[in-house]
Motif scaffolding. Sequence first.
Motif, PDB file in Angstrom:
ATOM      1  N   GLU A  93       0.836  -1.217   0.000  1.00  0.00           N
ATOM      2  CA  GLU A  93       0.000   0.000   0.000  1.00  0.00           C
ATOM      3  C   GLU A  93       0.861   1.253   0.000  1.00  0.00           C
ATOM      4  O   GLU A  93       0.589   2.212  -0.728  1.00  0.00           O
ATOM      5  N   MET A  97       0.544   3.888  -3.011  1.00  0.00           N
ATOM      6  CA  MET A  97       0.032   5.226  -2.717  1.00  0.00           C
ATOM      7  C   MET A  97       1.130   6.270  -2.889  1.00  0.00           C
ATOM      8  O   MET A  97       0.871   7.361  -3.378  1.00  0.00           O
ATOM      9  N   ARG A 100       1.416   6.991  -6.489  1.00  0.00           N
ATOM     10  CA  ARG A 100       0.252   7.740  -6.954  1.00  0.00           C
ATOM     11  C   ARG A 100       0.359   9.217  -6.553  1.00  0.00           C
ATOM     12  O   ARG A 100       0.046  10.105  -7.343  1.00  0.00           O
ATOM     13  N   ILE A 101       0.835   9.466  -5.339  1.00  0.00           N
ATOM     14  CA  ILE A 101       0.991  10.851  -4.894  1.00  0.00           C
ATOM     15  C   ILE A 101       2.087  11.541  -5.707  1.00  0.00           C
ATOM     16  O   ILE A 101       1.996  12.715  -6.022  1.00  0.00           O
ATOM     17  N   ALA A 102       3.092  10.758  -6.105  1.00  0.00           N
ATOM     18  CA  ALA A 102       4.141  11.329  -6.950  1.00  0.00           C
ATOM     19  C   ALA A 102       3.686  11.454  -8.396  1.00  0.00           C
ATOM     20  O   ALA A 102       4.476  11.806  -9.266  1.00  0.00           O
ATOM     21  N   GLY A 103       2.419  11.134  -8.648  1.00  0.00           N
ATOM     22  CA  GLY A 103       1.866  11.376  -9.969  1.00  0.00           C
ATOM     23  C   GLY A 103       1.997  10.220 -10.942  1.00  0.00           C
ATOM     24  O   GLY A 103       1.997  10.402 -12.140  1.00  0.00           O
TER      25      GLY A 103
ATOM     26  N   THR B   4      -4.861  11.769  -7.684  1.00  0.00           N
ATOM     27  CA  THR B   4      -3.940  12.018  -6.577  1.00  0.00           C
ATOM     28  C   THR B   4      -4.706  12.513  -5.352  1.00  0.00           C
ATOM     29  O   THR B   4      -4.448  12.083  -4.232  1.00  0.00           O
ATOM     30  N   THR B   7      -6.356   9.703  -3.784  1.00  0.00           N
ATOM     31  CA  THR B   7      -5.399   8.818  -3.114  1.00  0.00           C
ATOM     32  C   THR B   7      -5.051   9.353  -1.732  1.00  0.00           C
ATOM     33  O   THR B   7      -5.010   8.597  -0.762  1.00  0.00           O
ATOM     34  N   VAL B   8      -4.814  10.665  -1.658  1.00  0.00           N
ATOM     35  CA  VAL B   8      -4.476  11.262  -0.361  1.00  0.00           C
ATOM     36  C   VAL B   8      -5.657  11.092   0.606  1.00  0.00           C
ATOM     37  O   VAL B   8      -5.482  10.723   1.767  1.00  0.00           O
ATOM     38  N   ALA B  87       5.537  16.397  -4.694  1.00  0.00           N
ATOM     39  CA  ALA B  87       4.589  15.884  -5.687  1.00  0.00           C
ATOM     40  C   ALA B  87       4.358  16.954  -6.744  1.00  0.00           C
ATOM     41  O   ALA B  87       4.411  18.140  -6.452  1.00  0.00           O
ATOM     42  N   PRO B  88       4.119  16.520  -7.986  1.00  0.00           N
ATOM     43  CA  PRO B  88       3.919  17.502  -9.055  1.00  0.00           C
ATOM     44  C   PRO B  88       2.648  18.346  -8.868  1.00  0.00           C
ATOM     45  O   PRO B  88       2.563  19.434  -9.393  1.00  0.00           O
ATOM     46  N   GLN B  89       1.671  17.820  -8.134  1.00  0.00           N
ATOM     47  CA  GLN B  89       0.443  18.584  -7.915  1.00  0.00           C
ATOM     48  C   GLN B  89       0.685  19.731  -6.952  1.00  0.00           C
ATOM     49  O   GLN B  89       1.560  19.643  -6.099  1.00  0.00           O
TER      50      GLN B  89
END
Lengths: 205, 222
Positions: A93, A97, A100-103, B4, B7-8, B87-89
Motif C-alpha cells: 500500500e 500510494m 500515486r501521490i508522486a503522480g 492524486t 489517493t491522499v 509531488a507535481p500537484q
Amino acid sequence: MLTAQGLACVRGDRLLFKDLGFVLEAGSLLYVLGENGSGKSSLLRMLCGLLMPEQGEILWAGKSIKSHAEQYLPNLKYLGHLNGLKDDLTALENLQMGARIAGQAVTAAAALAALTAIGIARCSNLPVRVLSQGQKRRVALAALWLSRSPLWILDEPFAALDVAATEVLAARISEHLAAGGMTILTSHQDVPIQAKSTVSLSLSA
Amino acid sequence: MNQTWLTVLRRDLLLALRRRSDIATTLFFFVIVSSLFPLGIGPEPAVLSSIAPGVLWVAALLAGMISLSRLFAADFADGSLEQMLLAPQPLAWLVSAKIFAHWLVCGLPVVLLAPLIGLQYALPNDALLVLVYSLLLGTPTLSLIGAIGAALTLGVRGSGLLVALLVLPLYIPTLIFGAGAVAASQHGMSAEAHLSLLAAVSLLSLVLAPLATAAALRISVE
C-alpha cells in the motif's frame, strides 16, 4: 541537465558552504562527500527545492527550479533520511500510494515486482510498523524500481542495507545511469557504481 | 490530478480506520464534555435549553481542536510530508484532501451525534435541526482554519497548546454564528441569516485556508 551556481548554505548562524557549483548531465553520477554535519543533506534538500539556498541558483534544463517547480518536480525522485512510509499501511500500500501521490499510477503487480527486486516481497502484506530498519529502507528504495524520473537524489541510500541489498541497489543505479538518468547521492560506504562520468563533490566542514 | 487527491483522501481515511482510537477520543470528548453540563447544572429544562447552543458549539469546537495537532505531525515525522511537497500537484490541492479527511473523521461524527446530545438539553425538534445544519456548515471551517494552525506549529515543542492559542480566536465568528443560529430558532426567529453567514465564512476559508496551510507547511519543513 541540472546546474547549480554559487550555492551557499547557512544553518542557524553557521555557514556550511559557499560558492558551490556543478553541472550534472544525462548519464552521470554525482557523489557528495563530506563529514557528518558538513551540509550534505542540506545540499540535497536544496537541490529538491525543499530548502532555499542563501545565495546562488539551481537550474533544471536552463530554468530555475523555484519558478518552474511544476516542470522540475515530475523529473525528480528524492529519498531522504526519512523513509516516507506510513507505519500502519502495508509495504504494498505504501508503495502504490506513494507512487500515486508522486503522480504515477502503479498496479499491485508492478509494486510487487519492485518489492521482489529488492528482496522484500515476502513482507509485502505486513504493516511497515513491524519491519526492521533495514527492511523499511528496502521498501522505501523499492520505489526506485517504479520511478520514471530521470533525476534521482538519494541521501545515504546504502545506510542500514545488508551486502546483498547494497549490490542490488548499486546495480539498479548503474542501470538507471546507463539509460541516461542522473543520480546524486551521499554515502559513507564505497560502493562501485558504473556511470558514464562520475563527479565527486567534497564539502569541508 | 483528481486521482492524486482521491489517493491522499483514501490514504488518510485508511490510516484513521487502522487507528480507530484516535477517532474515538474526539467523539468521546465531545459526548462527555457536553454531557457534564446537564449533570452539573441540574435538570431545569429552561436553563438547559438556554445554554445548549453555546455549550454544544464550544464542545464541538474543542473536540475538533484536540485532533488538530495530529493532522500533519505524523506525516512530518515519517517523511511522507516531504514526499507530498515534492509531488507535481499543487501542495494546496493535496492539503485540501487531508483537511477533508480530517473533517470526515473528526467533524462529521460530531455533526451526526449532536442531535442526540441536544435531546439532553431539552431542545425542541426544529432547534435540533438548525443545530445539525449549523454544525454541518460550521465544522468544515474549524478543520480548515485549524489546519493553518497545525501547519504553523509543526515541529514546535508544546505545539498542542500553541495551536489552541493560535486557532481559538479565529474560531470566534463561527462560534457566534453557529450558536446564534440555534438560539434564533429557539426564540422563534429565522436562523437563515446566521446560517448564511456561517456558509460565507466556510466558503471563504475553503478558498484561503489550503493556500495558507501549504505556505505554512513549506516554511515548517524547511
